[in-house]
Write an enzyme that holds these catalytic residues in place. Structure first.
Site, PDB file in Angstrom:
ATOM      1  N   VAL A  75       0.836  -1.205   0.000  1.00  0.00           N
ATOM      2  CA  VAL A  75       0.000   0.000   0.000  1.00  0.00           C
ATOM      3  C   VAL A  75       0.870   1.255   0.000  1.00  0.00           C
ATOM      4  O   VAL A  75       0.542   2.251  -0.651  1.00  0.00           O
ATOM      5  CB  VAL A  75      -0.962   0.002   1.217  1.00  0.00           C
ATOM      6  N   CYS A  76       1.989   1.207   0.693  1.00  0.00           N
ATOM      7  CA  CYS A  76       2.849   2.397   0.854  1.00  0.00           C
ATOM      8  C   CYS A  76       3.228   3.064  -0.464  1.00  0.00           C
ATOM      9  O   CYS A  76       3.104   4.290  -0.585  1.00  0.00           O
ATOM     10  CB  CYS A  76       4.092   2.048   1.664  1.00  0.00           C
ATOM     11  N   PRO A  77       3.678   2.315  -1.482  1.00  0.00           N
ATOM     12  CA  PRO A  77       4.043   3.017  -2.717  1.00  0.00           C
ATOM     13  C   PRO A  77       2.854   3.691  -3.391  1.00  0.00           C
ATOM     14  O   PRO A  77       3.015   4.729  -4.028  1.00  0.00           O
ATOM     15  CB  PRO A  77       4.645   1.921  -3.606  1.00  0.00           C
TER      16      PRO A  77
END
Length: 194
Positions: free
Chosen positions: A46-48
């Site tokens: 999810v972070c990117p």
């Protein structure tokens, strides 16, 4: 525990800025709005998506005199390698804001987003005003990403309030009706809104 209207804890640390390592501090951004965004880990899922979405909309934040800093407990070396990876394979590419490395976890701990057991952070968003005061705090568990639209909406609402003194009702967007925070002002709003 940090709460809105408290001074944001100052910090200083190494960050990846472009393709270089630089020391940045919250005090470097005095006079600007700042979104300090914590994320769990580099090279995850999810972070990117969040980092890319905000980087691609950075002009929108800059137009509002707002800087963005993303922070995790990864090292500057990990951050740099992640920026060198193509976005098509989970990398983040060149960014339009710093990636702060909180390897000693002091910034994450100061902002109350450190998962002590795992050694990484929760997804935290901290909107800091130009005087260094916390105005909005959101912390998510790992599986759900943030909304760029909501970050911009909140920023616009706080800027509007600072400039006009009026308050912003639920689902407010720029050019929507606001409320003069007085008994008569609220009556005027409610009579036209309902």
């Amino acid at each position: 525990m940090l709460q809105p209207n408290m001074p944001a804890p100052n910090f200083s640390g190494q960050a990846v800025v472009g393709k270089e390592f630089e020391t940045i501090s919250l005090s470097d951004y005095k006079g600007k709005w700042v979104i300090l965004a914590f994320y769990p880990l580099d090279f995850t899922f999810v972070c990117p998506t969040e980092i890319i979405a905000i980087s691609d909309q950075m002009e929108q934040f800059a137009q509002r005199n707002c800087a963005v800093i993303f922070c995790s407990t990864d090292s500057v070396y990990s951050h740099l390698q992640w920026t060198k990876m193509d976005r098509k394979v989970g990398g983040i590419g060149q960014l339009n804001f710093p990636l702060l490395a909180d390897k000693n976890m002091s910034v994450s701990r100061a902002f109350g987003v450190l998962d002590e057991e795992q050694g990484n952070t929760y997804r935290g968003n901290f909107l800091i005003d130009p005087k260094g005061v916390l105005r909005q705090i959101t912390v998510n568990d790992d599986p759900v990403g943030r909304s760029v639209e909501e970050a911009l909406r909140l920023l616009d609402a706080f800027i509007f309030h600072e400039e006009h003194g009026e308050v912003c009702p639920a689902n407010w967007k720029p050019k929507s009706k606001t409320i003069v925070p007085t008994p008569d002002g609220s009556k005027a709003y409610f009579s036209s809104a309902n």
